[in-house]
Enzyme design. Structure first.
Site, PDB file in Angstrom:
ATOM      1  CG  ASP A 175      -2.086   0.930   1.141  1.00 42.50           C
ATOM      2  OD1 ASP A 175      -3.043   0.650   0.413  1.00 42.50           O
ATOM      3  OD2 ASP A 175      -2.020   1.995   1.789  1.00 42.50           O
ATOM      4  CE1 TYR A 308      -5.186   6.921   0.778  1.00 40.94           C
ATOM      5  CE2 TYR A 308      -4.648   6.961   3.120  1.00 40.94           C
ATOM      6  CZ  TYR A 308      -4.874   6.252   1.949  1.00 40.94           C
ATOM      7  OH  TYR A 308      -4.777   4.887   1.943  1.00 40.94           O
ATOM      8  CG  HIS A 358      -4.661  -4.045  -0.155  1.00 36.78           C
ATOM      9  ND1 HIS A 358      -4.054  -3.612  -1.314  1.00 36.78           N
ATOM     10  CD2 HIS A 358      -4.622  -2.989   0.707  1.00 36.78           C
ATOM     11  CE1 HIS A 358      -3.672  -2.354  -1.169  1.00 36.78           C
ATOM     12  NE2 HIS A 358      -4.000  -1.953   0.047  1.00 36.78           N
TER      13      HIS A 358
END
Length: 380
Positions: A175, A308, A358
């Site tokens: 990630d 983010y 993931h």
């Protein structure tokens, strides 16, 4: 004035009042009026199923033992250190092997150092394991200010390895952590001996955006890529919110444990349509809730979302080219993955596994450990 470079020993000790407050909030949770027909606990088509969320929240309140999980996390040595004005929390497990290789494990969102909890023992005979929490994640809080994005975090990680005395080291990441691992290799090729990336089909969702869309795919391969892209596009609500309105969603995540639970647990749902159909049938339920509890107790639902925003507005690319040896382990692999991502076969070590997804350190721990060990043995 020079920055204090001390490595301060750290032990997790959440106040009992905070544990009691969490249980009280879960007991008083205000739930939405159920929509008729939304009674399938594994139907994530509209988000996390209310019936499944209620079940998970009740277990968090009545069945989950934070103190037991806290004690397990405290079995690993931890410290905090201040870099560029920001406090960083780091797990540091030294190997008893004097020839062990320092290995930096990089995680992303909505993971934490808890993500690597079960991987560390499988690596400790060959590696000195270092797991930093990015700024705004877990105990790397509170944020010292704005501007903590991928590039600045990468520089801080390099400094942490310097303070530990590791001139040369390997890096693994998933990630966001794949970005910091790759950037370390690009900026410090004289220090990074190799990068190992854990990936899954979600990477295909970025083709044509962050990565070039591959040429020469067959109709079947194109259809597979587009199916993943469509699924990924439907799942990007959290991404747009955190990239553009972290303060707005952060208020809800900080005030409602059920909201924080829904926001994170949904991301652990399986993608491969296999036998496991809910997040806690894909990863261990207690480990999942330990990870979510960490976000809750540290109020890092809001501060991790800031990462983010900062990265989206920094103008910095996620990927950087490097000549450092690289290895990829692809979980829940699809036939088109390598042709799409590495058509030139420039990646020296490429492994594909049908299991996992993931979060391979939680979903396929032994497979990931074996691949990391094999990659670094090959390049040593």
């Amino acid at each position: 004035m020079d920055e204090n470079k001390a490595l301060t020993p750290f032990r997790i000790d959440i106040p009992q009042a905070d544990v009691d407050d969490l249980r009280g909030r879960l007991a008083r949770a205000r739930r939405p009026v159920p929509v008729p027909g939304r009674d399938d606990r594994a139907d994530f088509s509209r988000g996390i199923p209310p019936v499944y969320l209620k079940e998970l929240a009740e277990y968090w309140r009545d069945g989950f033992d934070w103190r037991e999980q806290e004690a397990r996390l405290n079995e690993y040595d931890q410290f905090t250190t201040v870099v560029d004005g920001q406090r960083f929390h780091v797990v540091h497990v030294r190997s008893t092997n004097p020839r062990a290789t320092p290995l930096l494990l990089n995680h992303g969102w909505p993971g934490s150092f808890v993500e690597y909890q079960r991987l560390i023992p499988l690596l400790a005979d060959e590696f000195h394991v270092v797991v930093p929490s990015p700024p705004g994640f877990g105990f790397s809080t509170p944020l010292s200010g704005t501007g903590w994005e991928l590039a600045r975090t990468t520089e801080a990680y390099a400094e942490i390895m310097t303070r530990l005395g590791y001139a040369r080291f390997g890096a693994h990441g998933t990630d966001i952590g794949s970005g910091t691992a790759g950037r370390l290799a690009a900026l410090y090729p004289e220090r990074v001996i190799g990068t190992h990336i854990g990936s899954d089909p979600r990477l295909l969702g970025f083709l044509g955006e962050k990565f070039p869309y591959p040429e020469g795919l067959s109709e079947e391969e194109t259809a597979l890529v587009e199916a993943v892209r469509a699924e990924d596009a439907a799942d990007r609500g959290y991404l747009f919110m955190q990239e553009h309105r972290p303060d707005t969603i952060g208020a809800a995540l900080t005030d409602s444990p059920v909201g924080q639970l829904a926001w994170i647990a949904e991301k652990f749902r399986p993608r491969n349509g296999g036998a496991h159909r809910t997040p806690d049938e894909t990863v261990d339920r207690d480990q999942l809730l330990t990870n979510i509890s960490l976000y809750w107790f540290t109020r890092s639902g809001e501060s991790s979302a800031q990462f983010y925003y900062e990265s989206a507005h920094s103008g910095i690319d996620l990927a950087m080219a490097s000549d450092v040896p690289s290895g990829w382990a692809v979980f829940d692999a699809r036939p088109v993955m390598r042709r799409a991502v590495d058509p030139w076969k420039a990646i020296g070590h490429w492994s594909e596994f049908t299991e996992g997804g993931h979060f391979p350190a939680m979903e396929a721990t032994e497979l990931l450990a074996g691949d990391i060990r094999a990659f670094f043995r090959d390049i040593s």
